[in-house]
Write a protein that holds these residues in place. Sequence first.
Motif, PDB file in Angstrom:
ATOM      1  N   PHE A  59       0.841  -1.179   0.000  1.00 43.43           N
ATOM      2  CA  PHE A  59       0.000   0.000   0.000  1.00 43.43           C
ATOM      3  C   PHE A  59       0.883   1.238   0.000  1.00 43.43           C
ATOM      4  N   PHE A  60       0.471   2.222  -0.755  1.00 47.83           N
ATOM      5  CA  PHE A  60       1.147   3.519  -0.775  1.00 47.83           C
ATOM      6  C   PHE A  60       0.375   4.442   0.152  1.00 47.83           C
ATOM      7  N   TYR A  61       1.088   5.196   0.974  1.00 44.76           N
ATOM      8  CA  TYR A  61       0.410   6.175   1.806  1.00 44.76           C
ATOM      9  C   TYR A  61       1.007   7.554   1.576  1.00 44.76           C
ATOM     10  N   TRP A  62       0.165   8.538   1.812  1.00 41.25           N
ATOM     11  CA  TRP A  62       0.583   9.930   1.682  1.00 41.25           C
ATOM     12  C   TRP A  62      -0.205  10.724   2.701  1.00 41.25           C
ATOM     13  N   PHE A  63       0.472  11.285   3.651  1.00 39.79           N
ATOM     14  CA  PHE A  63      -0.141  12.079   4.700  1.00 39.79           C
ATOM     15  C   PHE A  63       0.690  13.338   4.868  1.00 39.79           C
ATOM     16  N   PHE A  64       0.273  14.404   4.212  1.00 43.42           N
ATOM     17  CA  PHE A  64       1.007  15.670   4.135  1.00 43.42           C
ATOM     18  C   PHE A  64       2.394  15.415   3.554  1.00 43.42           C
ATOM     19  N   VAL A  65       3.457  15.518   4.362  1.00 42.02           N
ATOM     20  CA  VAL A  65       4.811  15.277   3.831  1.00 42.02           C
ATOM     21  C   VAL A  65       5.262  13.845   4.069  1.00 42.02           C
ATOM     22  N   PHE A  66       4.440  13.053   4.712  1.00 43.55           N
ATOM     23  CA  PHE A  66       4.797  11.678   5.016  1.00 43.55           C
ATOM     24  C   PHE A  66       4.279  10.768   3.905  1.00 43.55           C
ATOM     25  N   GLY A  68       5.145   6.920   1.608  1.00 45.09           N
ATOM     26  CA  GLY A  68       5.899   5.673   1.574  1.00 45.09           C
ATOM     27  C   GLY A  68       5.000   4.495   1.266  1.00 45.09           C
ATOM     28  N   TYR A  69       5.519   3.314   1.523  1.00 41.94           N
ATOM     29  CA  TYR A  69       4.817   2.064   1.272  1.00 41.94           C
ATOM     30  C   TYR A  69       4.814   1.240   2.549  1.00 41.94           C
ATOM     31  N   PHE A  70       3.797   0.430   2.711  1.00 41.19           N
ATOM     32  CA  PHE A  70       3.805  -0.581   3.761  1.00 41.19           C
ATOM     33  C   PHE A  70       3.054  -1.794   3.239  1.00 41.19           C
ATOM     34  N   ARG A  71       3.343  -2.947   3.832  1.00 39.79           N
ATOM     35  CA  ARG A  71       2.706  -4.188   3.409  1.00 39.79           C
ATOM     36  C   ARG A  71       1.743  -4.639   4.494  1.00 39.79           C
ATOM     37  N   ALA A  72       0.559  -5.055   4.051  1.00 40.06           N
ATOM     38  CA  ALA A  72      -0.458  -5.537   4.979  1.00 40.06           C
ATOM     39  C   ALA A  72      -1.466  -6.373   4.188  1.00 40.06           C
ATOM     40  N   PRO A  73      -2.186  -7.248   4.893  1.00 36.51           N
ATOM     41  CA  PRO A  73      -3.227  -8.015   4.201  1.00 36.51           C
ATOM     42  C   PRO A  73      -4.329  -7.091   3.681  1.00 36.51           C
ATOM     43  N   ALA A  74      -4.764  -7.330   2.469  1.00 37.58           N
ATOM     44  CA  ALA A  74      -5.794  -6.502   1.841  1.00 37.58           C
ATOM     45  C   ALA A  74      -7.054  -6.449   2.700  1.00 37.58           C
ATOM     46  N   ASN A 136      10.266  -4.031  -5.959  1.00 33.12           N
ATOM     47  CA  ASN A 136      11.405  -4.080  -6.870  1.00 33.12           C
ATOM     48  C   ASN A 136      12.450  -3.049  -6.426  1.00 33.12           C
ATOM     49  N   PRO A 137      13.649  -3.088  -6.984  1.00 29.64           N
ATOM     50  CA  PRO A 137      14.711  -2.162  -6.549  1.00 29.64           C
ATOM     51  C   PRO A 137      14.320  -0.681  -6.672  1.00 29.64           C
ATOM     52  N   GLU A 138      13.549  -0.351  -7.692  1.00 28.15           N
ATOM     53  CA  GLU A 138      13.131   1.054  -7.834  1.00 28.15           C
ATOM     54  C   GLU A 138      12.224   1.470  -6.685  1.00 28.15           C
ATOM     55  N   GLN A 139      11.286   0.614  -6.292  1.00 31.66           N
ATOM     56  CA  GLN A 139      10.410   0.922  -5.168  1.00 31.66           C
ATOM     57  C   GLN A 139      11.196   1.031  -3.865  1.00 31.66           C
ATOM     58  N   ILE A 140      12.182   0.172  -3.683  1.00 34.26           N
ATOM     59  CA  ILE A 140      13.010   0.218  -2.475  1.00 34.26           C
ATOM     60  C   ILE A 140      13.783   1.528  -2.423  1.00 34.26           C
ATOM     61  N   LEU A 161      17.817  11.193  -4.325  1.00 37.87           N
ATOM     62  CA  LEU A 161      17.071  11.461  -5.554  1.00 37.87           C
ATOM     63  C   LEU A 161      18.001  11.458  -6.760  1.00 37.87           C
ATOM     64  N   ASN A 162      19.168  12.071  -6.610  1.00 35.37           N
ATOM     65  CA  ASN A 162      20.138  12.062  -7.705  1.00 35.37           C
ATOM     66  C   ASN A 162      20.595  10.651  -8.037  1.00 35.37           C
ATOM     67  N   ASN A 163      20.885   9.850  -6.996  1.00 38.91           N
ATOM     68  CA  ASN A 163      21.277   8.451  -7.215  1.00 38.91           C
ATOM     69  C   ASN A 163      20.145   7.663  -7.873  1.00 38.91           C
ATOM     70  N   HIS A 164      18.936   7.907  -7.403  1.00 36.78           N
ATOM     71  CA  HIS A 164      17.774   7.224  -7.976  1.00 36.78           C
ATOM     72  C   HIS A 164      17.604   7.571  -9.450  1.00 36.78           C
ATOM     73  N   SER A 165      17.755   8.849  -9.766  1.00 36.04           N
ATOM     74  CA  SER A 165      17.616   9.301 -11.156  1.00 36.04           C
ATOM     75  C   SER A 165      18.655   8.667 -12.069  1.00 36.04           C
ATOM     76  N   LYS A 166      19.853   8.486 -11.564  1.00 41.24           N
ATOM     77  CA  LYS A 166      20.925   7.856 -12.355  1.00 41.24           C
ATOM     78  C   LYS A 166      20.652   6.375 -12.577  1.00 41.24           C
ATOM     79  N   GLN A 167      20.103   5.705 -11.563  1.00 40.33           N
ATOM     80  CA  GLN A 167      19.877   4.268 -11.647  1.00 40.33           C
ATOM     81  C   GLN A 167      18.639   3.919 -12.467  1.00 40.33           C
ATOM     82  N   PHE A 168      17.595   4.735 -12.341  1.00 42.22           N
ATOM     83  CA  PHE A 168      16.320   4.354 -12.943  1.00 42.22           C
ATOM     84  C   PHE A 168      15.909   5.411 -13.943  1.00 42.22           C
TER      85      PHE A 168
END
Length: 168
Positions: A59-66, A68-74, A136-140, A161-168
């Motif tokens: 699951f993707f969450y977004w709460f103001f500036v927070f 990320g992702y977390f895993r849980a049973p649907a 996947n590595p991009e999500q991580i 972000l710069n490292n991420h941009s170079k890799q993906f």
Amino acid sequence: AAVGHKKFLIFYLVSGVGAGLAQVLIDLDSSTPLVGASGAVSGVMAMYLGIFRLKKIEFFYWFFVFVGYFRAPALFILPFYIGAELFSMWTQPDSNVAFMAHVGGFVTGAILIAATLWLKPEELNHAYIEEEQIANPEQISLEKLYQQLEKFQFATALKSLNNHSKQF
């Protein structure tokens, strides 16, 4: 992937129609136009619930500036979504958000996937459903970036972000 491209498109569109009908039926006197695909997306969430049930999904969450992702049973997370929509519908009657469309789309998607599971379960891609759904590595990489932003570590986040941009 679990239901196939054609069936997904059909379920998505039918969920959108169900969403629109639910909103119209709850407020027949409304002259506000109904625009958007959120009701159809709610139908997709119901399909996820029907297909994955107790499997942990991301699951993707977004709460103001927070963010990320977390895993849980649907089954443990998605019912909160519908509860929040119903609560919002009752507590924000003057809102321009079509809360009942979200509920209607969810119910339509649930009916469609339940019918498929009951009548033609062989049409589902069971190998995909049983496959462990891992990030996947991009999500991580993005998760690391999000965590740095949550902690207000902006200089470190910029480097990530710069490292991420170079890799993906």
